[in-house]
Design a protein around this motif. Sequence first.
Motif, PDB file in Angstrom:
ATOM      1  N   LYS A 140       0.831  -1.201   0.000  1.00  0.00           N
ATOM      2  CA  LYS A 140       0.000   0.000   0.000  1.00  0.00           C
ATOM      3  C   LYS A 140       0.867   1.252   0.000  1.00  0.00           C
ATOM      4  O   LYS A 140       0.585   2.223  -0.719  1.00  0.00           O
ATOM      5  N   GLU A 164       1.000   3.946  -3.123  1.00  0.00           N
ATOM      6  CA  GLU A 164       0.627   5.353  -2.915  1.00  0.00           C
ATOM      7  C   GLU A 164       1.767   6.286  -3.303  1.00  0.00           C
ATOM      8  O   GLU A 164       1.536   7.347  -3.893  1.00  0.00           O
ATOM      9  N   LEU A 222       1.650   6.495  -7.062  1.00  0.00           N
ATOM     10  CA  LEU A 222       0.534   7.305  -7.554  1.00  0.00           C
ATOM     11  C   LEU A 222       0.776   8.791  -7.335  1.00  0.00           C
ATOM     12  O   LEU A 222       0.436   9.618  -8.189  1.00  0.00           O
ATOM     13  N   LYS A 223       1.381   9.141  -6.216  1.00  0.00           N
ATOM     14  CA  LYS A 223       1.731  10.542  -5.976  1.00  0.00           C
ATOM     15  C   LYS A 223       2.705  11.038  -7.031  1.00  0.00           C
ATOM     16  O   LYS A 223       2.574  12.159  -7.545  1.00  0.00           O
ATOM     17  N   ASP A 275      -5.893   2.718 -11.085  1.00  0.00           N
ATOM     18  CA  ASP A 275      -5.485   3.250  -9.782  1.00  0.00           C
ATOM     19  C   ASP A 275      -5.209   4.754  -9.852  1.00  0.00           C
ATOM     20  O   ASP A 275      -5.573   5.507  -8.947  1.00  0.00           O
ATOM     21  N   THR A 276      -4.563   5.179 -10.937  1.00  0.00           N
ATOM     22  CA  THR A 276      -4.231   6.598 -11.090  1.00  0.00           C
ATOM     23  C   THR A 276      -5.489   7.451 -11.192  1.00  0.00           C
ATOM     24  O   THR A 276      -5.599   8.510 -10.542  1.00  0.00           O
ATOM     25  N   TYR A 313      -7.191   7.654  -7.911  1.00  0.00           N
ATOM     26  CA  TYR A 313      -6.412   8.514  -7.010  1.00  0.00           C
ATOM     27  C   TYR A 313      -6.643   9.990  -7.348  1.00  0.00           C
ATOM     28  O   TYR A 313      -6.720  10.839  -6.454  1.00  0.00           O
ATOM     29  N   LYS A 357      -9.779  10.957  -5.724  1.00  0.00           N
ATOM     30  CA  LYS A 357      -9.615  11.074  -4.276  1.00  0.00           C
ATOM     31  C   LYS A 357      -8.883  12.359  -3.891  1.00  0.00           C
ATOM     32  O   LYS A 357      -9.284  13.060  -2.951  1.00  0.00           O
ATOM     33  N   ILE A 358      -7.809  12.682  -4.615  1.00  0.00           N
ATOM     34  CA  ILE A 358      -6.955  13.814  -4.248  1.00  0.00           C
ATOM     35  C   ILE A 358      -7.438  15.133  -4.848  1.00  0.00           C
ATOM     36  O   ILE A 358      -7.404  16.182  -4.200  1.00  0.00           O
ATOM     37  N   TYR A 371     -12.116  -0.478  -4.307  1.00  0.00           N
ATOM     38  CA  TYR A 371     -13.023   0.428  -5.021  1.00  0.00           C
ATOM     39  C   TYR A 371     -14.464  -0.074  -5.076  1.00  0.00           C
ATOM     40  O   TYR A 371     -15.319   0.590  -5.669  1.00  0.00           O
TER      41      TYR A 371
END
Length: 348
Positions: free
Chosen positions: A3, A7, A10-11, A43-44, A47, A50-51, A75
């Motif tokens: 995880k 993350e 993805l950042k 996933d991107t 994300y 989410k962000i 998800y």
Amino acid sequence: MSKKIIEEDLKNIISTDLPWEEFKDSTVLISGASGFLPAYMVDTLMYLNKIRGLNIEVIGLVRNKEKALSRFANYQNRKDFRLLVQDVCSPIDCTDNIDYIIHAASQASPKYYGSDPVGTLSANILGTHNLLTLACKNSLKSFLFFSSCEVYGQVVYSQIPTKEDRYGYLDPLHLRSCYAESKRMGETMCLSWFSQYGLPTKIVRPFHTYGFGMSLNDGRVYADFVADILSNRDIHIKSDGMATRAFCYIADATMGFFTVLLNGENGQAYNVGNDLCEISIMDLANRLTTLFPDKKLNVVKDCPANDSGYLKSNVSRSCPDITKIATLGWQPKTSIEDGFRRTVLSFL
């Protein structure tokens, strides 16, 4: 551990200077969504929601519902993600207004080329036809086709690193060509739909991508190496180890895919690989043992495995010229050591 690494990846991906806001309030359909490469694109996008709150609806077209539910377990209770369960080789049953299509459904592992050549080529030809047909029913912003470095065939040594307009020998009567030839045809179909219907098609040709989510039993040598390390067993090589490949970490490759989707020129193909990470199979094995010295692993040369389904490549050297995609602003960043260390840790 996985995880944390995902993350971080993805950042890094969404920190790339790309027009991410173009995805705002859009619907993105991704075929083969639970596969290794497209799953990181899912996933991107999730994300980004989410962000940055971009309100992207992601539709994952998958054939294996159980595999997809496992990969995307995080998800399942989100309203911005849903699965469309069907074979891409059948007409696509989707009435949503689609803004982006990413076609990545394909049997990419060489172990299928001998055991299921018809299934291998069908997704690349019939599936491409079905998704292009769906695309024409929508006001599409971009269509991304996942091709492969295999389309180059056996190029002459002077053409390595290989540019997008250099091609080598490919025998259509060799069973392994079911993959490369059908990827070539998929590319030609994308160009044809662009030329005749103005469909905004773009093509990526990934080179030997690795990272979290790759199948450890698909028969490819670098997946075997990671599986060996995770099992605390010596790394076994079933060849002379002299073939060289350019390995690209999944986060870098994902940045490349989105770069082409958003900024690429219609009707064009782009190499996505790390030209600075070309290494022989033997050297890769030796480096991986030194990454985890506490495991005290050795490199062992074995006799070739007797696997009738796995058809080996005749290409002794493969490395991309990435000048073309570099003009769009993309460069890979991850070293062999850092990438494979992150990969091994992501499976723990």
